[in-house]
Design a protein around this motif. Sequence first.
Motif, PDB file in Angstrom:
ATOM      1  N   GLU A 530       0.826  -1.209   0.000  1.00 30.05           N
ATOM      2  CA  GLU A 530       0.000   0.000   0.000  1.00 30.05           C
ATOM      3  C   GLU A 530       0.851   1.246   0.000  1.00 30.05           C
ATOM      4  O   GLU A 530       0.619   2.190  -0.755  1.00 30.05           O
ATOM      5  CB  GLU A 530      -0.900   0.010   1.245  1.00 30.05           C
ATOM      6  CG  GLU A 530      -2.181  -0.769   1.085  1.00 30.05           C
ATOM      7  CD  GLU A 530      -2.983  -0.765   2.383  1.00 30.05           C
ATOM      8  OE1 GLU A 530      -3.812  -1.662   2.551  1.00 30.05           O
ATOM      9  OE2 GLU A 530      -2.740   0.140   3.218  1.00 30.05           O
ATOM     10  N   ASN A 533       2.651   1.777  -3.266  1.00 32.65           N
ATOM     11  CA  ASN A 533       1.758   2.288  -4.320  1.00 32.65           C
ATOM     12  C   ASN A 533       1.471   3.749  -4.135  1.00 32.65           C
ATOM     13  O   ASN A 533       1.423   4.520  -5.093  1.00 32.65           O
ATOM     14  CB  ASN A 533       0.440   1.484  -4.304  1.00 32.65           C
ATOM     15  CG  ASN A 533       0.626   0.138  -4.970  1.00 32.65           C
ATOM     16  OD1 ASN A 533       1.459   0.011  -5.873  1.00 32.65           O
ATOM     17  ND2 ASN A 533      -0.125  -0.860  -4.540  1.00 32.65           N
ATOM     18  N   ARG A 534       1.294   4.143  -2.894  1.00 33.96           N
ATOM     19  CA  ARG A 534       1.019   5.554  -2.629  1.00 33.96           C
ATOM     20  C   ARG A 534       2.163   6.433  -3.095  1.00 33.96           C
ATOM     21  O   ARG A 534       1.984   7.462  -3.727  1.00 33.96           O
ATOM     22  CB  ARG A 534       0.773   5.752  -1.132  1.00 33.96           C
ATOM     23  CG  ARG A 534      -0.226   6.882  -0.914  1.00 33.96           C
ATOM     24  CD  ARG A 534      -0.693   7.050   0.484  1.00 33.96           C
ATOM     25  NE  ARG A 534       0.396   7.109   1.427  1.00 33.96           N
ATOM     26  CZ  ARG A 534       0.303   6.678   2.664  1.00 33.96           C
ATOM     27  NH1 ARG A 534      -0.817   6.132   3.092  1.00 33.96           N
ATOM     28  NH2 ARG A 534       1.326   6.736   3.479  1.00 33.96           N
ATOM     29  N   ILE A 536       4.377   5.675  -5.304  1.00 29.20           N
ATOM     30  CA  ILE A 536       4.453   5.627  -6.774  1.00 29.20           C
ATOM     31  C   ILE A 536       3.468   6.592  -7.392  1.00 29.20           C
ATOM     32  O   ILE A 536       3.775   7.315  -8.338  1.00 29.20           O
ATOM     33  CB  ILE A 536       4.190   4.182  -7.275  1.00 29.20           C
ATOM     34  CG1 ILE A 536       5.399   3.287  -6.916  1.00 29.20           C
ATOM     35  CG2 ILE A 536       3.972   4.168  -8.778  1.00 29.20           C
ATOM     36  CD1 ILE A 536       5.139   1.844  -7.114  1.00 29.20           C
ATOM     37  N   GLN A 537       2.292   6.667  -6.788  1.00 27.14           N
ATOM     38  CA  GLN A 537       1.283   7.590  -7.319  1.00 27.14           C
ATOM     39  C   GLN A 537       1.761   9.026  -7.198  1.00 27.14           C
ATOM     40  O   GLN A 537       1.531   9.838  -8.094  1.00 27.14           O
ATOM     41  CB  GLN A 537      -0.014   7.451  -6.522  1.00 27.14           C
ATOM     42  CG  GLN A 537      -0.952   6.448  -7.091  1.00 27.14           C
ATOM     43  CD  GLN A 537      -2.194   6.342  -6.220  1.00 27.14           C
ATOM     44  OE1 GLN A 537      -2.345   7.056  -5.223  1.00 27.14           O
ATOM     45  NE2 GLN A 537      -3.088   5.478  -6.616  1.00 27.14           N
ATOM     46  N   ASP A 538       2.420   9.354  -6.062  1.00 28.76           N
ATOM     47  CA  ASP A 538       2.800  10.749  -5.834  1.00 28.76           C
ATOM     48  C   ASP A 538       3.960  11.194  -6.706  1.00 28.76           C
ATOM     49  O   ASP A 538       4.181  12.388  -6.869  1.00 28.76           O
ATOM     50  CB  ASP A 538       3.192  10.946  -4.350  1.00 28.76           C
ATOM     51  CG  ASP A 538       1.966  10.864  -3.451  1.00 28.76           C
ATOM     52  OD1 ASP A 538       2.147  10.609  -2.238  1.00 28.76           O
ATOM     53  OD2 ASP A 538       0.854  11.068  -3.969  1.00 28.76           O
ATOM     54  N   HIS A 539       4.741  10.263  -7.190  1.00 30.44           N
ATOM     55  CA  HIS A 539       5.952  10.689  -7.919  1.00 30.44           C
ATOM     56  C   HIS A 539       6.040   9.979  -9.273  1.00 30.44           C
ATOM     57  O   HIS A 539       6.895   9.131  -9.478  1.00 30.44           O
ATOM     58  CB  HIS A 539       7.197  10.373  -7.093  1.00 30.44           C
ATOM     59  CG  HIS A 539       7.178  11.025  -5.740  1.00 30.44           C
ATOM     60  ND1 HIS A 539       7.590  12.314  -5.544  1.00 30.44           N
ATOM     61  CD2 HIS A 539       6.759  10.562  -4.537  1.00 30.44           C
ATOM     62  CE1 HIS A 539       7.460  12.622  -4.256  1.00 30.44           C
ATOM     63  NE2 HIS A 539       6.934  11.585  -3.621  1.00 30.44           N
ATOM     64  N   PRO A 540       5.158  10.301 -10.183  1.00 26.84           N
ATOM     65  CA  PRO A 540       5.134   9.583 -11.466  1.00 26.84           C
ATOM     66  C   PRO A 540       6.392   9.794 -12.303  1.00 26.84           C
ATOM     67  O   PRO A 540       6.877   8.888 -12.961  1.00 26.84           O
ATOM     68  CB  PRO A 540       3.902  10.168 -12.173  1.00 26.84           C
ATOM     69  CG  PRO A 540       3.658  11.469 -11.514  1.00 26.84           C
ATOM     70  CD  PRO A 540       4.152  11.354 -10.106  1.00 26.84           C
ATOM     71  N   VAL A 543       9.088   7.515 -11.147  1.00 29.59           N
ATOM     72  CA  VAL A 543       8.753   6.130 -11.469  1.00 29.59           C
ATOM     73  C   VAL A 543       9.096   5.828 -12.920  1.00 29.59           C
ATOM     74  O   VAL A 543       9.654   4.770 -13.242  1.00 29.59           O
ATOM     75  CB  VAL A 543       7.249   5.894 -11.205  1.00 29.59           C
ATOM     76  CG1 VAL A 543       6.813   4.583 -11.782  1.00 29.59           C
ATOM     77  CG2 VAL A 543       6.965   5.972  -9.733  1.00 29.59           C
ATOM     78  N   GLU A 544       8.810   6.816 -13.763  1.00 29.71           N
ATOM     79  CA  GLU A 544       9.106   6.610 -15.191  1.00 29.71           C
ATOM     80  C   GLU A 544      10.578   6.377 -15.423  1.00 29.71           C
ATOM     81  O   GLU A 544      10.981   5.486 -16.153  1.00 29.71           O
ATOM     82  CB  GLU A 544       8.650   7.857 -15.948  1.00 29.71           C
ATOM     83  CG  GLU A 544       8.048   7.575 -17.302  1.00 29.71           C
ATOM     84  CD  GLU A 544       7.750   8.858 -18.037  1.00 29.71           C
ATOM     85  OE1 GLU A 544       6.920   9.638 -17.501  1.00 29.71           O
ATOM     86  OE2 GLU A 544       8.363   9.091 -19.084  1.00 29.71           O
TER      87      GLU A 544
END
Lengths: 588, 194
Positions: A530, A533-534, A536-540, A543-544
């Motif tokens: 969890e 994922n959070r 990852i969502q905040d720092h796209p 992540v790329e």
Amino acid sequence: MLRRWYCHRFVSTARLYTSSLCAQRKCFSTSTHCRFHATAVDEAEVAPLRKQLKDAARASRHQQVSDTNGKDQLRRERLKDWELTVGIEIHAQLNTSSKLFSRASADWTDVPNAALWPFDMAVPGSQPLFQPPVLIPALRAAIALDCDIRPRSKFDRKHYFYHDQPAGYQITQYYEPFAVNGRVTLTQQDGLAPEEGTLHIGIKQVQLEQDTARTQQHDEETSLIDFNRSGHALVEIISLPQLHSPQAAAAYVRKVQSILYAVDAATTGMELGGLRADVNVSVRRFDGATGNHSYSGVTGLGQRTEIKNLSSFKSVEDAVCAERDRQIDILEAGGKIEGETRGWSLSNPGATRRLRGKEGEVDYRYMPDPDILPLHIDNDLVAHFRSTLPPVPDQLLDMLRLSYGLTADDAGALLNLDNGTRLLYYQDVVSRLTPSSNNNKTAFGVHVGNWILHELGALLTTTETEWHPDLIHAQQMSDLISLQLKGQLTGPSAKKLLRILFAGEKEPVSVIAERENLLFQSMNDQEYVELANRVIQDHPKEVEIVQKNSKQAQGKLKFLLGQMMRHGDRNRMEAQRAEKTLRSILMP
Amino acid sequence: MDRVPIRRVIFGTGYRGPDIKTGRIQPSSRIESMLSRPSWSVRSMLPHDEEDKQASVTKEQLHHLLKLSALPQPRSQEEEDGMLKTLESQIHFVKEVQKVNTTGVEPLVALRDETAESFREQTVTLDTLKPFLDQEEKVGNNGTIRRRKPTEMITHSGWDPFELGDGKETRKMGKYFFVKKGKDKDNAPPVLPP
């Protein structure tokens, strides 16, 4: 070790200047929300002030050093031509229940003139009665100083008149003392300069003698006398003139005192007047004609002077320095040194002053005492003391280093703190941690040492508390350390728990840990996923980059991991698992 | 019946017993010749007038000796001369005694029992000290030993150090004995302890 305590001291000073720490005095919580006392804190504010104060202290120290550097340079040049020789006579009060020649109690000295027998005041007709128990500390002292014990020794009279010497003579062992040919070893650990290496100082003899009465000045023409101390057993330790620097002289006296204390031979130290040192100082040129004075086999010495009334280790060092400089000044100016007795006083530091010259020289007229039988000591008794001798500090140091794995500094600190009681506490804690089947103490030795010396020591320094064994019970301490070693407490929570215990909690450690929610409850996989994922969502963008596996991938991965750690519960996160989870999600 | 003197003959001396007529004892001539001339006189230990008048003790030494013995200095020149003369004769006496050869002779300190039996009795052994060793306790497990100090004072039964004759109160100052510094500089003892 000292540096860490130093840091913590500045935290407490910083307290005065910042309001950023918890307002409660003993609480050093710097977390964003002090659990116990609701004051917000920003750790960043404390650090710069601390750094400032440290830098200022360092600068002033450097200034002092550079000031004296000039003077020291000149002095050091001069000292290269001259060799200093020092011999020391130490008088130590023996730890025994009775006096040397009377059955009066040597323990109780509170009420003046109340612990007396007639012989202590030389009442006419009184006779000396040798008290065998004084041999217990005396023999232990002599054996600890590596001496040969003479099976037969005799007592002599040393005559001089003074109001604290009721008989007109002191009973001592001048001609045939009970112990001869000892040795004391000094190393850097004992305070020697590195260039001196390891010194072996020979001890000429150790003898039993009587103490004088105690005098105190009442007014200009009256002295008050208390005979409680008269006749108390002393042991005089005479060294060979083999010390060659003021530091070595002070180190020698300190070493002898620590040895005597370790074997329970003398329990009052120099500061309390239980140990007195008389120092003999002479100088001679390294390359000039050798002096024609000698002492006990050491030849070629210059004329010596004696310094009395030294009451602390520092004063031994300072007095030897001052006397050496004075003698060098006289000899370089072409004069001659007189054999005299000099004194040293704290109120007039920097110079010795003459107490008694040649014309006041006392002839002691030593004579064997006809009233006292020779002292016969059984060989089996000596063997018993040798085999049951308490460990001297050097032996304890070796044990701590070898069996417990401590560094020399830490071992030394443990021995010197709190009269040796801290050491016993430490050993108690280690033994509680070590399972009985396994005798391997090195596994825990360093760890427990860190906790007891550094963590606990820091708390003691900052709160200015005196340590005692009941402060934190040994079982509590060992439970705390074992929880931390098992991984059930993280470092920070363990320290927090220590502070709670320090504040006085007596309940078992596990109970407190549960109550304060300090136990490490590892997060389950679901929680990691969890959280990942959070993040990852905040720092796209990051992540790329990671998913593209470009050059910066590793760096960005670390950044994401850092974000996870920050947002998760620090007490419960394990960095490795977090990273594993992150990798598995981003780079399957 | 008339008493007849018995002549006794003692071997070797030629002693013939008391003279019949006068009753006087006539010692043998050998004894007589031995005793006719003294072989030694105590006078040899006293200084002779014809000896060298070089003083063994100077005035300064005399004053130093008197200071060491805490005796008063001589009050007049005659007293000083008298003291020096006495010292001279005493030193001469001692020098005569020192002429005896004492090499290898251990000086006698006191008349004591010096048999092996008495030495064994006097020896301090483990048994002698056992009751005192029992007063110690072990501290920790490293072998450290500490003597247990008594919590109560052990007083000597009823001996009052001030009770040494009349005028007890004059010897006390509170609970202390006291000493006053003498005003007479010559006769004052040394100011500082050796």
